[in-house]
Design a protein around this motif. Structure first.
Motif, PDB file in Angstrom:
ATOM      1  N   THR A   1      -6.201 -11.684   3.370  1.00 14.21           N
ATOM      2  CA  THR A   1      -7.329 -11.055   2.678  1.00 14.21           C
ATOM      3  C   THR A   1      -8.445 -12.075   2.385  1.00 14.21           C
TER       4      THR A   1
ATOM      5  N   THR B   1       2.687 -12.475   2.886  1.00 13.50           N
ATOM      6  CA  THR B   1       1.877 -13.086   1.836  1.00 13.50           C
ATOM      7  C   THR B   1       2.646 -14.306   1.313  1.00 13.50           C
TER       8      THR B   1
ATOM      9  N   ARG C   1     -10.303  -2.962   5.334  1.00 11.14           N
ATOM     10  CA  ARG C   1      -9.837  -2.961   6.729  1.00 11.14           C
ATOM     11  C   ARG C   1      -9.010  -1.705   7.023  1.00 11.14           C
TER      12      ARG C   1
ATOM     13  N   VAL D   1      -1.346  -3.754   7.101  1.00 10.52           N
ATOM     14  CA  VAL D   1      -2.705  -4.255   7.317  1.00 10.52           C
ATOM     15  C   VAL D   1      -2.614  -5.745   7.609  1.00 10.52           C
TER      16      VAL D   1
ATOM     17  N   ASP E   1       0.815  -1.224   0.000  1.00 12.03           N
ATOM     18  CA  ASP E   1       0.000   0.000   0.000  1.00 12.03           C
ATOM     19  C   ASP E   1       0.845   1.268   0.000  1.00 12.03           C
TER      20      ASP E   1
ATOM     21  N   ASN F   1      -5.428 -10.247  -3.903  1.00  9.44           N
ATOM     22  CA  ASN F   1      -5.181  -9.664  -2.574  1.00  9.44           C
ATOM     23  C   ASN F   1      -4.703  -8.220  -2.744  1.00  9.44           C
TER      24      ASN F   1
HETATM   25  P1  IMP Z   1      -2.756 -12.812   1.809  1.00  2.00           P
HETATM   26  O1  IMP Z   1      -1.876 -12.195   0.788  1.00  2.00           O
HETATM   27  O2  IMP Z   1      -4.234 -12.605   1.542  1.00  2.00           O
HETATM   28  O3  IMP Z   1      -2.406 -14.245   2.067  1.00  2.00           O
HETATM   29  O4  IMP Z   1      -2.489 -12.053   3.212  1.00  2.00           O
HETATM   30  C1  IMP Z   1      -1.246 -12.191   3.905  1.00  2.00           C
HETATM   31  C2  IMP Z   1      -0.815 -10.865   4.510  1.00  2.00           C
HETATM   32  O5  IMP Z   1      -0.509  -9.944   3.467  1.00  2.00           O
HETATM   33  C3  IMP Z   1      -1.892 -10.172   5.355  1.00  2.00           C
HETATM   34  O6  IMP Z   1      -1.269  -9.460   6.393  1.00  2.00           O
HETATM   35  C4  IMP Z   1      -2.517  -9.190   4.380  1.00  2.00           C
HETATM   36  O7  IMP Z   1      -3.126  -8.097   5.037  1.00  2.00           O
HETATM   37  C5  IMP Z   1      -1.283  -8.761   3.603  1.00  2.00           C
HETATM   38  N1  IMP Z   1      -1.600  -8.263   2.261  1.00  2.00           N
HETATM   39  C6  IMP Z   1      -1.979  -8.964   1.179  1.00  2.00           C
HETATM   40  N2  IMP Z   1      -2.150  -8.157   0.122  1.00  2.00           N
HETATM   41  C7  IMP Z   1      -1.870  -6.918   0.541  1.00  2.00           C
HETATM   42  C8  IMP Z   1      -1.837  -5.643  -0.122  1.00  2.00           C
HETATM   43  O8  IMP Z   1      -2.097  -5.488  -1.322  1.00  2.00           O
HETATM   44  N3  IMP Z   1      -1.476  -4.588   0.658  1.00  2.00           N
HETATM   45  C9  IMP Z   1      -1.131  -4.718   1.968  1.00  2.00           C
HETATM   46  N4  IMP Z   1      -1.145  -5.877   2.626  1.00  2.00           N
HETATM   47  C10 IMP Z   1      -1.504  -6.975   1.904  1.00  2.00           C
END
Ligand code: IMP
Length: 425
Positions: free
Chosen positions: A126, A236, A300, A270, A13, A38
């Protein structure tokens, strides 16, 4: 070689979408190479705000080739919705979008499993099925884009995967099973609609580079969320660092000639995980409100904190940034005193390097250098000389500590609210 990789230097972000959009003007190809929906890239064009999750933001420009590389995990239903929304706004897609044959697909069972596992593990994902999809990829059970063109292969893979998934859903999570036939029919339908975009994207990208075209690789998330180099397990599931551009697109490292780190003027994160410079009082809330720090994908609230040079030093090292972009400088306007973290205190030790141990990261206290803020508005400033002196000092400290030139400074959400000291392309 006119190739540039754009990487988030913090926890995502950082405002990469706007920078990618700005640099796309000079590019012929824009490539996504990791992550999936995500991500949420926000780009403001005139009065219109676009939030893109999968399609590279280059699509908002005329006649740019946009590629979803093999390293991406793709939710076909989400992609089709994104295509439709963009088409409804008059954006040309069909001649400009290409999807790698080897792109892995997010399946309904990835989302179902993640929903259940997050109840116990609480990474704060996410819930888009990203982790379980990459798990299947590495376990060699994944369904890939190309499988949508081979019904027998697709059917067999879904059946085999569901045998295990349904066992887990029923016996471990006490949740409802999923139906293989339904998923097969749904994905055949997706295949019908998406087949025109499927391509040998590695060949396309390499041919473009070899013929002197400008190619931009658009990273998603941030370096501290990298599966290898981030704050594991609060990360991630992909390689978000610059090296991911090579594996996720099929391009040799020797063909990359600049790597730009995008740094927000403060820090946000986040989801769960350590965040040493988090501001937990009303100033954190002030920054959240002023900076619009709410997830583009999940809505969020983002956790907000001071700029952290310890984390950035790590990010600089593992990415090899050739230049920096500072975003959202204007959000700091009017704050009396600013802090920049220059080290971490852990027990009696001062650490200058980002610790690998989660335990240390969770229990260290930041060592800050305090700087006076500036009262003037920097919003929309286009010329470096017009920045308040204290803003210049703030930027100078970043440059001096990281030993990398700041090439671009973003001073607002709009396309033209930007200072270009030195263009990376
Ligand atoms: P996932 O990528 O959905 O598996 O999430 C794993 C971690 O990465 C969590 O803390 C999410 O909030 C973070 N995350 C995933 N995509 C983003 C993004 O685009 N911006 C910021 N945080 C992210």
């Amino acid at each position: 070689m006119p190739t540039v990789v754009i990487i988030g230097a913090q926890w995502g972000d950082e405002g990469k979408g706007k920078i990618v959009d700005f640099l796309t003007e000079k590019c012929d190809y824009v490539v996504r190479f990791q992550g999936g929906c995500n991500a949420g890239h926000t780009v403001v064009v005139g009065d219109e705000k676009y939030i893109l999750h999968l399609i590279p933001s280059g699509i908002l420009h005329k006649n740019k080739k946009c590629i979803i590389g093999n390293g991406v995990v793709l939710d076909p239903g989400g992609l089709l919705k994104e295509i439709e929304t963009l088409k409804n706004k008059g954006i040309e897609i069909d001649n400009n979008l290409y999807i790698a044959k080897h792109c892995h697909l997010i399946m309904p069972y990835h989302i179902a499993i993640e929903e259940q596992s997050e109840k116990k593990k609480k990474i704060g994902t996410t819930k888009k099925g990203i982790g379980p999809c990459y798990t299947d990829k590495i376990a060699r059970n994944g369904v890939r884009m190309i499988d949508l063109l081979y019904p027998e292969i697709l059917k067999n893979k879904i059946q085999a995967n569901l045998e295990v998934i349904n066992f887990l859903l029923k016996n471990l999570y006490n949740a409802e099973s999923l139906n293989a036939e339904d998923i097969f029919n749904q994905y055949m339908n997706y295949g019908d609609k998406l087949k025109k975009y499927i391509a040998d994207t590695d060949i396309l990208i390499n041919e473009a580079i070899d013929s002197g075209k400008n190619v931009l690789f658009e990273g998603a998330q941030g370096s501290l969320l990298d599966i290898d180099h981030g704050t594991y397990p609060y990360v991630t599931s992909s390689n978000t660092v610059a090296g991911g551009a090579c594996t996720g697109a099929g391009v040799s490292p020797i063909k990359i000639n600049s790597i730009i780190g995008v740094v927000k003027a403060y820090t946000t994160r986040v989801g769960g995980g350590p965040f040493p410079t988090e501001i937990k009082d009303e100033l954190g809330e002030y920054i959240r409100q002023k900076g619009g720090e709410y997830g583009a994908t999940t809505g969020r609230p983002r956790r907000c904190g001071w700029l952290d040079l310890v984390g950035l030093r790590h990010s600089v090292r593992v990415n090899g940034f050739t230049g920096l972009v500072i975003t959202k400088l204007d959000i700091l306007d009017g704050i009396d005193k600013l802090k920049i973290c220059v080290g971490y205190k852990y027990g009696s030790r001062i650490l200058e390097e980002f610790p690998k141990e989660l335990e240390i990261l969770e229990n260290c206290t930041p060592v800050y250098e305090e700087l006076p803020g500036w009262k003037e508005s920097t919003r929309g400033i286009k010329n470096y000389e017009n920045l308040p002196d204290n803003a210049k000092k703030y930027l100078q400290l970043i440059e001096d500590s990281l030993k990398i030139k700041i090439q671009i400074i973003s001073t607002g959400q709009k396309r033209d609210e930007i200072i270009v000291k030195e263009s990376p392309l």
